[in-house]
Design a protein around this motif. Sequence first.
Motif, PDB file in Angstrom:
ATOM      1  N   ASN A   1       3.885  -2.382 -12.220  1.00  0.00           N
ATOM      2  CA  ASN A   1       2.839  -1.992 -13.167  1.00  0.00           C
ATOM      3  C   ASN A   1       1.625  -1.452 -12.401  1.00  0.00           C
ATOM      4  OD1 ASN A   1       0.951  -1.704 -15.200  1.00  0.00           O
ATOM      5  ND2 ASN A   1       0.823  -3.887 -15.695  1.00  0.00           N
ATOM      6  N   PRO A   2       1.292  -0.178 -12.560  1.00  0.00           N
ATOM      7  CA  PRO A   2       0.146   0.381 -11.827  1.00  0.00           C
ATOM      8  C   PRO A   2      -1.189  -0.208 -12.256  1.00  0.00           C
ATOM      9  CG  PRO A   2       0.948   1.950 -13.458  1.00  0.00           C
ATOM     10  CD  PRO A   2       1.940   0.818 -13.431  1.00  0.00           C
ATOM     11  N   LEU A   3      -1.182  -0.960 -13.363  1.00  0.00           N
ATOM     12  CA  LEU A   3      -2.407  -1.608 -13.831  1.00  0.00           C
ATOM     13  C   LEU A   3      -2.343  -3.121 -13.640  1.00  0.00           C
ATOM     14  CD1 LEU A   3      -2.912   0.378 -17.174  1.00  0.00           C
ATOM     15  CD2 LEU A   3      -3.884   0.876 -14.925  1.00  0.00           C
ATOM     16  N   GLY A   4      -1.382  -3.587 -12.841  1.00  0.00           N
ATOM     17  CA  GLY A   4      -1.173  -5.008 -12.644  1.00  0.00           C
ATOM     18  C   GLY A   4      -2.067  -5.608 -11.564  1.00  0.00           C
ATOM     19  N   PHE A   5      -1.826  -6.892 -11.298  1.00  0.00           N
ATOM     20  CA  PHE A   5      -2.679  -7.627 -10.373  1.00  0.00           C
ATOM     21  C   PHE A   5      -2.631  -7.067  -8.946  1.00  0.00           C
ATOM     22  CE2 PHE A   5      -2.374 -11.617 -13.199  1.00  0.00           C
ATOM     23  CZ  PHE A   5      -3.543 -11.276 -13.856  1.00  0.00           C
ATOM     24  N   ASP A   6      -1.491  -6.552  -8.505  1.00  0.00           N
ATOM     25  CA  ASP A   6      -1.427  -5.988  -7.155  1.00  0.00           C
ATOM     26  C   ASP A   6      -2.440  -4.854  -6.996  1.00  0.00           C
ATOM     27  OD1 ASP A   6       0.546  -7.757  -6.496  1.00  0.00           O
ATOM     28  OD2 ASP A   6       2.185  -6.306  -6.563  1.00  0.00           O
ATOM     29  N   ALA A   7      -2.519  -4.000  -8.000  1.00  0.00           N
ATOM     30  CA  ALA A   7      -3.472  -2.884  -7.943  1.00  0.00           C
ATOM     31  C   ALA A   7      -4.908  -3.382  -8.067  1.00  0.00           C
ATOM     32  CB  ALA A   7      -3.156  -1.876  -9.046  1.00  0.00           C
ATOM     33  N   VAL A   8      -5.114  -4.387  -8.905  1.00  0.00           N
ATOM     34  CA  VAL A   8      -6.454  -4.970  -9.062  1.00  0.00           C
ATOM     35  C   VAL A   8      -6.928  -5.552  -7.731  1.00  0.00           C
ATOM     36  CG1 VAL A   8      -7.732  -6.858 -10.150  1.00  0.00           C
ATOM     37  CG2 VAL A   8      -6.232  -5.424 -11.533  1.00  0.00           C
ATOM     38  N   LEU A   9      -6.042  -6.284  -7.043  1.00  0.00           N
ATOM     39  CA  LEU A   9      -6.408  -6.897  -5.764  1.00  0.00           C
ATOM     40  C   LEU A   9      -6.667  -5.842  -4.697  1.00  0.00           C
ATOM     41  CD1 LEU A   9      -3.951  -9.924  -5.738  1.00  0.00           C
ATOM     42  CD2 LEU A   9      -6.450 -10.031  -5.872  1.00  0.00           C
TER      43      LEU A   9
END
Length: 568
Positions: free
Chosen positions: A25-33
Amino acid sequence: MPGEQGRARVAELEARLGAPWEPANPLGFDAVLAADEREEMFADGERALDDFGLNAEFVPVADGGRFHRLDDLIEVMRTVYRRDPCLGLGYGASSFIAGVNAWAGPDGEPRARVAELLLANRKVACAYHELAHGNDMAGTELAASADGDGFRLDGRKEVVTNIERSDALVLFARTGSGSGPRQHSQLLVEKSALPGDRYGYLPRFASTGMRGVQLGGMRFDDCPVPAGALLGERGHGLETAIRAFQLTRTALPAMATSILDTGLRTTLRHVRQRTLYGGTVAGIPHVRAVLAGAFADLLMCEVFTGVAARALHLLPGEASVYAPAVKYGVSRPLIAAMSRLGTVLGAQSYLRTGEYGIFQKLLRDIKPVAFAHVARATCQTTVLPQLPAAARRSWSSGEAAPEGLFDLDGHLAPLRFDLLTVSAGGRDHLASSLPAALDSTADDPPQVRELAARFAGELRDLTQVCASLRPRELTITAAPSVYALTDRYVAVLAAAACFGVWRHRRAHGEGFLADPAWLVAVLSRLSARTVRDPLLLPPGIEDTLLTELFHRHDRNLGFGVTGAPVAG
């Protein structure tokens, strides 16, 4: 809880943002972090919120937006905050703070322009803060001197969200030279209309939490502002700000409750997978107590803020005391619950990557709930002077609150900004509803009756003490023992809100909020805070809460009062 339209918008936004733990998910937690590590706003998240038209949530329906009821707006923003509090504040709440100052004043061209900017996905910053004066807005030094039909600005604003990224500022400035209450005004300043050599940006203020939020400052040097910038009436800036605070001090802590939702969800993912001593960590008694306590605290915070949000519609003349009480009473349990969950996660709570990496960010990002926009201590100084009048006029009256105050699903007419007042004038239907409701508790479970009676007794004690307070005891120089009265009062308010919601739900037989277990848990923890006892739950209550908590976790349901589906 939101209305039908609000629930539909929450569901749409959940679907747009997708499952936060999904690596693809490009809007998931990995991207947020990743954005947090770069100390940048999450750009893809901002574009997604642009596509959703999030700013329309902040603009009243009458001005072309979707803002009809405050609980709708809060629930939509919880969807953002539970993924990335930096997006919540840096994209959403900062413009909301600016906007309500426009809506709280009279109609006019500047108000219409604020709506136009927000609906075009532009950013409007609220430039109040000056480091030399903190929350003392009456001490504001930035001067706006009359210059024909316009103004000239001299001074600076500091630690303002989005001040450099914004297209316009709602600027709080000194427009008078005296010391009375009518020395300040609000201006809508569009930066495109300012000469570039008369203003400049200050270096960014670095922060531990909310690292992606752009905290900056601006200096003005004899900077001309065109005619038509005055937002509201000249000299009425402080009154407008006080009315606007009643929305922001209610809504911002309410939005942030979803940070605890994600913190709790992250902890559950860990303790239900991790095996120790022949079983999962979730079976350890101390861990179970922390989880149940965090769930109870989350429910208390969302019920309290939900009732306060409804009060802005139903009892607008009393919001001046409820709003700072919410800010003061919700921020501490939210932060404390997250900290206790961190002890359960242990070393996992420090990791900045991986499945649990989001927790350390949330733990940092939730801390500003206690001081951002306005500090908890300032909320105490707002509540304290209103207690004697409430003690004499309301608390012993036995006057019931309107039933709609506790019907979290009930209809709400559009919020009337013109009915908001600077002071409640001793009116307090929420606190007075507690002893009024005790007249019909014969059929309530014994634990509920006992706890409700305990808080009613606490209100009687407060009535006696507060009614005798002298004017000199109500100022910033009040003794710590007097300030402690605000702690006790806020606990009574939260208890009254929870008791009222439970009674309404019980009468209508609706779901988990009709179960006395959550109420007993919440009232027990509130009571423990007033006497500084350990925050323990009565026997049997913990199991009921954990059964509900695990049920929701397994089915991707929110842990707050709505229990609505969330993207897993």
